[in-house]
Design a protein around this motif. Sequence first.
Motif, PDB file in Angstrom:
ATOM      1  N   ALA A 122       0.830  -1.201   0.000  1.00  0.00           N
ATOM      2  CA  ALA A 122       0.000   0.000   0.000  1.00  0.00           C
ATOM      3  C   ALA A 122       0.865   1.250   0.000  1.00  0.00           C
ATOM      4  O   ALA A 122       1.783   1.370   0.809  1.00  0.00           O
ATOM      5  CB  ALA A 122      -0.904   0.009   1.227  1.00  0.00           C
ATOM      6  N   VAL A 123       0.555   2.149  -0.904  1.00  0.00           N
ATOM      7  CA  VAL A 123       1.076   3.510  -0.824  1.00  0.00           C
ATOM      8  C   VAL A 123       0.039   4.201   0.061  1.00  0.00           C
ATOM      9  O   VAL A 123      -0.972   4.704  -0.419  1.00  0.00           O
ATOM     10  CB  VAL A 123       1.168   4.179  -2.210  1.00  0.00           C
ATOM     11  N   LEU A 124       0.270   4.151   1.371  1.00  0.00           N
ATOM     12  CA  LEU A 124      -0.715   4.601   2.353  1.00  0.00           C
ATOM     13  C   LEU A 124      -0.568   6.100   2.582  1.00  0.00           C
ATOM     14  O   LEU A 124       0.396   6.563   3.194  1.00  0.00           O
ATOM     15  CB  LEU A 124      -0.548   3.827   3.657  1.00  0.00           C
ATOM     16  N   LEU A 125      -1.543   6.857   2.057  1.00  0.00           N
ATOM     17  CA  LEU A 125      -1.521   8.313   2.126  1.00  0.00           C
ATOM     18  C   LEU A 125      -2.465   8.815   3.199  1.00  0.00           C
ATOM     19  O   LEU A 125      -3.510   8.207   3.460  1.00  0.00           O
ATOM     20  CB  LEU A 125      -1.941   8.903   0.778  1.00  0.00           C
ATOM     21  N   ASP A 126      -2.117   9.963   3.788  1.00  0.00           N
ATOM     22  CA  ASP A 126      -3.033  10.588   4.737  1.00  0.00           C
ATOM     23  C   ASP A 126      -4.216  11.175   3.978  1.00  0.00           C
ATOM     24  O   ASP A 126      -4.237  11.187   2.738  1.00  0.00           O
ATOM     25  CB  ASP A 126      -2.311  11.621   5.601  1.00  0.00           C
ATOM     26  N   ALA A 127      -5.210  11.656   4.701  1.00  0.00           N
ATOM     27  CA  ALA A 127      -6.448  12.138   4.078  1.00  0.00           C
ATOM     28  C   ALA A 127      -6.206  13.291   3.112  1.00  0.00           C
ATOM     29  O   ALA A 127      -6.899  13.411   2.099  1.00  0.00           O
ATOM     30  CB  ALA A 127      -7.447  12.551   5.158  1.00  0.00           C
ATOM     31  N   ALA A 128      -5.213  14.122   3.385  1.00  0.00           N
ATOM     32  CA  ALA A 128      -4.907  15.262   2.523  1.00  0.00           C
ATOM     33  C   ALA A 128      -3.982  14.893   1.370  1.00  0.00           C
ATOM     34  O   ALA A 128      -3.673  15.733   0.526  1.00  0.00           O
ATOM     35  CB  ALA A 128      -4.283  16.388   3.353  1.00  0.00           C
ATOM     36  N   ALA A 129      -3.513  13.658   1.332  1.00  0.00           N
ATOM     37  CA  ALA A 129      -2.568  13.178   0.318  1.00  0.00           C
ATOM     38  C   ALA A 129      -1.294  14.012   0.299  1.00  0.00           C
ATOM     39  O   ALA A 129      -0.711  14.272  -0.751  1.00  0.00           O
ATOM     40  CB  ALA A 129      -3.222  13.121  -1.061  1.00  0.00           C
ATOM     41  N   GLU A 130      -0.838  14.380   1.496  1.00  0.00           N
ATOM     42  CA  GLU A 130       0.399  15.148   1.640  1.00  0.00           C
ATOM     43  C   GLU A 130       1.531  14.310   2.211  1.00  0.00           C
ATOM     44  O   GLU A 130       2.695  14.664   2.080  1.00  0.00           O
ATOM     45  CB  GLU A 130       0.165  16.361   2.547  1.00  0.00           C
ATOM     46  N   ARG A 131       1.174  13.188   2.862  1.00  0.00           N
ATOM     47  CA  ARG A 131       2.176  12.347   3.510  1.00  0.00           C
ATOM     48  C   ARG A 131       1.913  10.883   3.187  1.00  0.00           C
ATOM     49  O   ARG A 131       0.776  10.493   2.932  1.00  0.00           O
ATOM     50  CB  ARG A 131       2.143  12.531   5.031  1.00  0.00           C
TER      51      ARG A 131
END
Length: 188
Positions: free
Chosen positions: A60-69
């Motif tokens: 998984a390319v696990l991104l935070d909700a804002a897709a910043e991290r």
Amino acid sequence: MTNQRDDSDGLHADATRSLREWEPAERSQETLKHAFLTLLDARPDACLRACEPGHLTASAVLLDAAAERVLLTLHPRVGKWLQVGGHCEPEDVSLAGAALREATEESGMDGLAVDPVPVHVEVHPITCSLGVPTRHFDVRYVVRAPAGAEPVRSAESLDLRWWPLDGLPPESGLDSMVTAARARLDHS
């Protein structure tokens, strides 16, 4: 002989269909896609860790909700920061589902959402749980965390940390994976 099924009607069929339908943006990814399909065509057990020549894994390319991290784990055996993910299990019915299961287990976060279309693939040599050198044919998916979700480190990791998309650890080698995830987000 193991007691694991050959999964030809479930996970194997899903992996074959998913990769056949996937249209990578880069030529190098298209080439790797065909290597994955060749393995799947040759081995009905290609999705199981018992397949010694190499086997598919789901990450998984696990991104935070804002897709910043992006969430990375400090892998205990490899000794560097990697995406979350791992081996498919006999009960998995899809690669995307396996990536989501692994992301949930390794991040300790509930409410994750997976994009069911692969975003990136990579093959790498490793000595995994078989205790012999093999290869992981890793299929990566974009997974999003809900707003406010914070990871909880599991026993499978030495550390777990959010990294800015523009500030990945230099030794990680994950730039092309994150670039593919960003491109996916830009086109969705």
